[in-house]
Design a protein around this motif. Structure first.
Motif, short mmCIF file in Angstrom:
data_model
loop_
_atom_site.label_atom_id
_atom_site.label_comp_id
_atom_site.label_asym_id
_atom_site.label_seq_id
_atom_site.Cartn_x
_atom_site.Cartn_y
_atom_site.Cartn_z
N PHE A 45 15.11 -12.18 -33.71
CA PHE A 45 16.56 -12.38 -33.63
C PHE A 45 17.08 -11.66 -32.39
N LYS A 46 17.86 -12.38 -31.59
CA LYS A 46 18.41 -11.83 -30.36
C LYS A 46 19.86 -12.26 -30.21
N ALA A 47 20.58 -11.53 -29.37
CA ALA A 47 21.97 -11.90 -29.08
C ALA A 47 22.30 -11.57 -27.63
N ALA A 48 23.18 -12.37 -27.07
CA ALA A 48 23.78 -12.09 -25.76
C ALA A 48 25.29 -12.03 -25.98
N TYR A 49 26.00 -11.38 -25.06
CA TYR A 49 27.41 -11.09 -25.28
C TYR A 49 28.25 -11.64 -24.14
N TYR A 67 29.59 -16.64 -14.74
CA TYR A 67 30.21 -17.95 -14.96
C TYR A 67 31.55 -17.96 -14.22
N PRO A 68 32.21 -19.09 -14.11
CA PRO A 68 33.49 -19.12 -13.39
C PRO A 68 34.56 -18.26 -14.05
N ASP A 69 35.58 -17.95 -13.26
CA ASP A 69 36.81 -17.29 -13.74
C ASP A 69 36.57 -15.90 -14.32
N GLY A 70 35.54 -15.20 -13.84
CA GLY A 70 35.33 -13.83 -14.26
C GLY A 70 34.67 -13.65 -15.60
N TYR A 71 34.01 -14.68 -16.12
CA TYR A 71 33.28 -14.57 -17.38
C TYR A 71 31.81 -14.27 -17.10
N PHE A 72 31.23 -13.44 -17.95
CA PHE A 72 29.83 -13.05 -17.78
C PHE A 72 29.13 -13.03 -19.14
N GLN A 73 27.87 -13.43 -19.11
CA GLN A 73 27.00 -13.30 -20.28
C GLN A 73 26.11 -12.08 -20.05
N LEU A 74 25.96 -11.25 -21.06
CA LEU A 74 25.26 -9.98 -20.91
C LEU A 74 24.09 -9.86 -21.87
N HIS A 75 22.97 -9.41 -21.34
CA HIS A 75 21.83 -8.99 -22.15
C HIS A 75 21.54 -7.52 -21.84
N GLY A 76 21.18 -6.80 -22.86
CA GLY A 76 20.68 -5.45 -22.68
C GLY A 76 19.52 -5.27 -23.62
N THR A 80 17.95 -3.35 -25.36
CA THR A 80 17.92 -2.14 -26.16
C THR A 80 18.16 -2.52 -27.62
N GLN A 81 17.87 -1.59 -28.52
CA GLN A 81 18.06 -1.86 -29.95
C GLN A 81 19.53 -1.95 -30.32
N ASP A 82 20.42 -1.49 -29.46
CA ASP A 82 21.84 -1.52 -29.78
C ASP A 82 22.58 -2.69 -29.16
N ILE A 83 21.86 -3.51 -28.38
CA ILE A 83 22.54 -4.62 -27.70
C ILE A 83 21.84 -5.94 -28.06
N THR A 84 20.91 -6.40 -27.24
CA THR A 84 20.26 -7.70 -27.48
C THR A 84 19.23 -7.64 -28.60
N LEU A 85 18.51 -6.53 -28.70
CA LEU A 85 17.47 -6.39 -29.71
C LEU A 85 18.05 -5.75 -30.97
N PHE A 86 17.34 -5.91 -32.08
CA PHE A 86 17.81 -5.40 -33.36
C PHE A 86 16.66 -4.74 -34.10
N ASP A 87 16.98 -3.67 -34.78
CA ASP A 87 16.00 -3.01 -35.63
C ASP A 87 15.52 -3.99 -36.70
N ARG A 89 28.97 -4.10 -30.22
CA ARG A 89 27.81 -4.52 -29.42
C ARG A 89 28.23 -5.05 -28.05
N THR A 90 29.35 -5.77 -27.98
CA THR A 90 29.80 -6.27 -26.68
C THR A 90 30.23 -5.12 -25.79
N LEU A 91 30.98 -4.19 -26.33
CA LEU A 91 31.39 -3.02 -25.54
C LEU A 91 30.17 -2.19 -25.13
N GLY A 92 29.17 -2.14 -26.00
CA GLY A 92 27.94 -1.45 -25.64
C GLY A 92 27.22 -2.13 -24.48
N SER A 93 27.24 -3.46 -24.47
CA SER A 93 26.60 -4.18 -23.37
C SER A 93 27.37 -3.98 -22.06
N ILE A 94 28.69 -3.90 -22.16
CA ILE A 94 29.51 -3.64 -20.97
C ILE A 94 29.20 -2.24 -20.42
#
Length: 501
Positions: A278-282, A314-323, A325-332, A367-372
């Protein structure tokens, strides 16, 4: 991008009926591959639309995000990515990737050079064999290193709206990154972006136009039984909101269910070792940025607080973020394996709830603020970015027992049953090709059919090796954008993620 060599016309006059279970990247691509050739194909998708799985953002044209994988996997990813660009040109965001090593990293930039030279030589060889393979710029320009002195010169320039040469992509990076935290030189490589929404749009538009492709959305497979009178399968489905089970027979079944492939395997008692992660991007919004931005990757050790940080623009100042780490993209406990009793790895309930329902709002924020914050350690001004949407998330299947595997396509079980087991989107075409060859091995298609069309013979085209996608390639950039925006809005994501850079 090359145009189809001939106008569309079904090439294979075959009566076989194929069922594909799962309408993600693999299932959709395989369905297009077969239906474009004229094979009767039914695509069964549990959800309301296609390609709605793990987050896609990057075309791994060389696998340079992964230092831990073999050179052989990187070369395969290069070839597969080139083929993907040729079939899905309007899904690609054409901009390079910057790769930088923080001073905290154990590696050195020079360590990357031998692999990069192999990749450039392979790319040159592919272009020499077929000029249509030149989809990543000139092979000589596949990668370039930049010294600190060169970046300091770029700091004095204005960030452009369009790139004239490769160095233009480095200006935004040079002006915003903390150079004191990096090792030099930094790498610029022609690995592009890949839009999940635009990919989904192309698949949806093309499938709607192919008479041999029958799309069944909101349908779940509840049973799979081998026919007794001949090779083939009875597929039992139930439409969302209905208790009525429908049964239909097919000559061949393809399991393209992604992380739930094990559930279908269990229906036919097919043992298979696999893992699911299981993974996530922000999604963040940083309106203060302007001009063109490359994708930016800061290497780091996976699973540690210094895990890789990845910024996808992405356009207009949008960004997709991966990190990573266990606190961002990866999960315990987010990586699980199959067991002796089931081919389906069992994710914890909290992950299934995220996939099937929704994320808790506080978790999205945290998690999003952590990725930022993770990105801002290298790009200090990025700390002012804000949460823009729910995460892009999903579970990724990995066949076998190697968690670092990035290249996989298909495996077979018994008669007339295949599993699409891709890890990266670009592997889907190889999976389709392998299954097509298996049709011949099983006697479902005659090898002589490849010579059935005189135009193909004159053009030197073999349908087993030439990717024949005339209907898909007729999707215009405008209609792809319109459909991609509609899909993004349906899924509650900013329309910027569906627009081309």
């Amino acid at each position: 991008m090359h145009k189809p060599l001939i106008t569309h016309q079904p090439l294979l006059n075959s009566t076989i009926k194929i069922a594909i279970i799962g309408g993600g990247v693999a299932g959709s691509t395989i369905a297009l591959r077969f239906a474009e050739l004229g094979l009767d194909t039914t695509l069964i998708e549990k959800g309301p639309s296609l390609v709605n799985g793990p987050p896609i953002c990057h075309l791994h044209a060389g696998g340079n995000l992964y230092r831990e994988i073999s050179d052989e996997q990187c070369l395969v990813l290069l070839q597969q990515s080139i083929d993907t660009v040729k079939v899905y040109p309007h899904s690609v965001n054409i901009r390079p990737t910057v790769i930088a090593l923080p001073k905290t990293d154990n590696g050195e930039p020079e360590d990357l050079l031998p692999r990069l030279e192999k990749l450039r030589a392979k790319y040159q060889d592919l272009v020499n064999k077929d000029n249509r393979n030149q989809v990543l710029g000139k092979p000589a320009d596949y990668f370039r290193f930049y010294s600190r002195a060169e970046l300091e010169v770029l700091q004095q320039k204005t960030i452009p709206e369009n790139a004239i040469d490769a160095s233009d992509w480095l200006i935004s990076f040079a002006q915003n990154v903390d150079l004191n935290k990096l090792k030099f030189p930094v790498l610029l490589v022609q690995e592009y972006g890949l839009s999940a929404f635009r990919f989904a749009a192309i698949a949806s538009l093309a499938i709607e136009r192919l008479p041999k492709c029958h799309l069944q959305t909101n349908n779940q497979v509840v049973g799979l039984t081998q026919q007794t009178d001949k090779p083939g399968w009875q597929v039992s489905t139930k439409q969302h909101g209905s208790d009525i089970v429908q049964h239909k027979n097919y000559d061949y079944v393809i399991n393209a269910c992604g992380f739930k492939s094990g559930e279908i395997d269990d229906m036919v008692s097919a043992k298979r070792k696999r893992m699911v992660e299981f993974k996530a991007a922000y999604v963040a919004h940083w309106p203060q940025c302007h001009g063109i931005w490359p994708e930016i990757v800061f290497y780091g050790e996976r699973g540690t607080p210094q895990g890789m940080a990845q910024l996808t623009p992405y356009p207009d100042g949008y960004f997709q973020l991966h990190g990573m780490t266990q606190d961002i993209t990866l999960f315990d406990q987010g990586l699980v394996a199959s067991s002796v009793n089931s081919a389906q790895p069992k994710l914890a309930k909290r992950f299934i709830e995220k996939i099937d329902k929704q994320w808790p709002e506080q978790l999205i924020q945290n998690r999003t603020l952590g990725s930022i914050e993770h990105m801002a350690q290298f790009l200090p001004e990025f700390s002012s970015a804000t949460v823009a949407a729910k995460p892009l998330f999903g579970a990724q299947q990995i066949p076998g027992e190697d968690a670092n595997l990035r290249t996989a396509d298909v495996s077979f079980y018994g008669q007339h049953y295949a599993r699409a087991e891709i890890v990266k989107a670009s592997s889907a075409l190889d999976a389709a090709d392998a299954i097509l060859k298996n049709f011949i091995d099983c006697g479902l298609i005659s090898e002589q059919l490849m010579y059935a069309d005189e135009r193909l013979v004159k053009a030197g085209i073999n349908y087993l090796t030439e990717h024949y996608f005339p209907v898909s390639l007729q999707c215009s950039e405008t209609e792809v954008t319109e459909r991609a925006i509609a899909l993004a809005q349906e899924r509650d994501y900013p329309m910027a993620l569906a627009n081309n850079l």
